[in-house]
Design a protein around this motif. Structure first.
Motif, PDB file in Angstrom:
ATOM      1  N   ALA A   6       0.808  -1.217   0.000  1.00 28.97           N
ATOM      2  CA  ALA A   6       0.000   0.000   0.000  1.00 28.97           C
ATOM      3  C   ALA A   6       0.843   1.270   0.000  1.00 28.97           C
ATOM      4  N   SER A   7       1.827   1.384   0.894  1.00 22.45           N
ATOM      5  CA  SER A   7       2.633   2.605   0.939  1.00 22.45           C
ATOM      6  C   SER A   7       3.934   2.326   1.656  1.00 22.45           C
ATOM      7  N   GLY A   8       4.669   3.398   1.956  1.00 21.72           N
ATOM      8  CA  GLY A   8       5.960   3.241   2.599  1.00 21.72           C
ATOM      9  C   GLY A   8       5.907   3.197   4.106  1.00 21.72           C
ATOM     10  N   VAL A   9       4.723   3.237   4.715  1.00 25.09           N
ATOM     11  CA  VAL A   9       4.651   3.187   6.170  1.00 25.09           C
ATOM     12  C   VAL A   9       4.836   1.751   6.652  1.00 25.09           C
ATOM     13  N   ALA A  10       5.348   1.597   7.870  1.00 26.86           N
ATOM     14  CA  ALA A  10       5.540   0.261   8.433  1.00 26.86           C
ATOM     15  C   ALA A  10       4.208  -0.380   8.778  1.00 26.86           C
ATOM     16  N   ASN A  11       3.226   0.428   9.198  1.00 24.88           N
ATOM     17  CA  ASN A  11       1.929  -0.089   9.620  1.00 24.88           C
ATOM     18  C   ASN A  11       0.915  -0.041   8.477  1.00 24.88           C
ATOM     19  N   ASP A  12       1.324  -0.356   7.269  1.00 28.40           N
ATOM     20  CA  ASP A  12       0.375  -0.437   6.171  1.00 28.40           C
ATOM     21  C   ASP A  12      -0.465  -1.701   6.329  1.00 28.40           C
TER      22      ASP A  12
END
Length: 399
Positions: free
Chosen positions: A189-195
């Motif tokens: 989904a994206s570059g966040v760790a909590n995707d």
């Protein structure tokens, strides 16, 4: 003896001695040529030739430490007597405390590649060695109580090893264990760790896949997958009253995934569809990416899945709440060292999530990644909103 005889005798003696010395001469062997490790730059940084072969090898990985706090990332430490019948505790005094979620991980990656007449032969494995602090159930007078049933538990720590990836590739074919094509073809989904707080697809599964790259930005892929035993249905009450292997195939009929995509300088577009052979349900997901200058990128992604009350709303490829869901977000690169990431998710059951975070490289290969998470259910009459904080420290090695 005259002078002439003496000279001839001396000359003969010298010839005899020099001949004997020549016979005893030591022959020094030539040194064996040394084979130095050769750099293999065909496949990128970090590869080298295995001595004596034409196989390129890369050994890499990371050491990571994760810390989570708050409603979304923290853990319940001690049971809350107000949530269950006081008879279990005989009115004894029991406090409620929150504590950190923590995980230490060492990931080892091994990547080998060899050129053959059928294309590049590749083997890849990523193995995780973890030490987690997590919430488990608790026994009250010998009775095991599920923390999900009452919203409490006890905090424990344990070691475990997991194989994230282990597969073979040759000429576009892949076989082994890896993340589902339904998740990887459109990209995480994206570059966040909590995707994935609003799930956008499954992950680890056995897979047989083929990917075609046209060389002009066009690609297509198809995969046969076996699924896994985890997951819950959209329409199952919480806590789930039954225990089932929800998504692992129960016959010789596999799950099927297919996708097509195009990538250009402006961004890309991709579409993927999956068929759950266990529950006989379909799902489809599409994504558009935009490159807005050199520093800013954005994406929007949406998914829909067929779900049936008779099947408890179960669908391996549509694990979001209800029939549909969408995600959007992006990244802003402030400098070579720092990037800001954003992800927003929403589904048919009014579940909402947003994650904001930073990727900051303090020095080369050392990442500091703080994030703030907010979740809510807009349809709930209860106080459903939750906040959390998250910090990741990660040191990479091997490129």
């Amino acid at each position: 003896m005259n002078i002439k005889g003496l000279l001839l005798g001396s000359a003969a003696a010298m010839v005899a001695v020099s001949g004997a010395r020549a016979a005893d001469a030591v022959v020094i062997a030539e040194p064996e040529p040394m084979e130095y490790v050769r750099i293999c730059d065909t496949y990128g940084v970090g590869f080298y030739y295995i001595p004596g072969t034409e196989t390129c090898l890369k050994v890499s990985g990371y050491v990571r430490y994760d810390i989570g706090i708050g409603d979304t990332n923290g853990l319940v430490d001690v049971v809350d007597k107000d949530d269950i019948d006081d008879a279990f505790f005989d009115d004894r005094d029991v406090d409620t405390n929150d504590t950190y979620f923590k995980r230490a991980r060492f990931q080892l990656r091994v990547d080998s590649r060899t050129e053959t007449e059928l294309g590049t032969l590749r083997t890849y494995a990523a193995v995780n060695f973890n030490y987690d602090t997590q919430t488990n159930g608790v026994k009250v007078f010998g009775i095991q109580i599920d923390p999900g049933a009452y919203g409490y538990g006890i905090t424990t720590s344990n070691d475990y090893v997991s194989i994230e990836h282990a597969y073979i590739e040759l000429g576009g074919f892949r076989v082994g264990k890896t993340d589902s094509l339904f998740s990887t073809f459109t990209g995480y989904a994206s570059g966040v760790a909590n995707d994935g707080i609003i799930p956008y697809g499954p992950f680890g599964t056995h897979q047989i896949a083929y990917t075609f790259n046209g060389g002009n930005g066009f690609s297509a892929a198809v995969a046969l997958e076996t699924g896994d035993g985890g997951g819950t249905g959209s329409y199952l009450p919480a806590p789930t009253p039954i225990s089932i292997d929800a998504f692992a195939i129960d016959s010789y009929v596999p799950h099927v995934v297919g996708g097509v995509g195009y990538t250009g300088g402006w961004g890309g577009v991709s579409l993927v569809a999956g068929y759950d052979s266990v529950w006989e349900e379909f799902a489809v997901k599409g994504r558009v990416d935009f490159n807005i200058g050199d520093a800013l990128s954005a994406f929007v992604m949406a998914g829909w899945g067929s779900k049936d009350d008779d099947n408890f709303g179960l669908n391996y490829y549509a694990q979001w709440g209800g029939d549909w869901a969408f995600w959007l977000g992006g990244a802003w690169k402030f400098s070579e060292k720092m990037t800001a990431n954003l992800e927003i998710g929403y589904d048919d059951f009014d579940n909402f999530s947003t994650v904001v975070g930073l990727d900051y490289y303090l020095v080369d290969n050392f990442l500091i990644k703080p994030e703030i998470i907010y979740t809510d259910n807009f349809d709930s009459d209860d106080d459903a909103d939750a906040f959390g904080g998250f910090l990741r420290l990660q040191a990479n090695f091997g490129g």
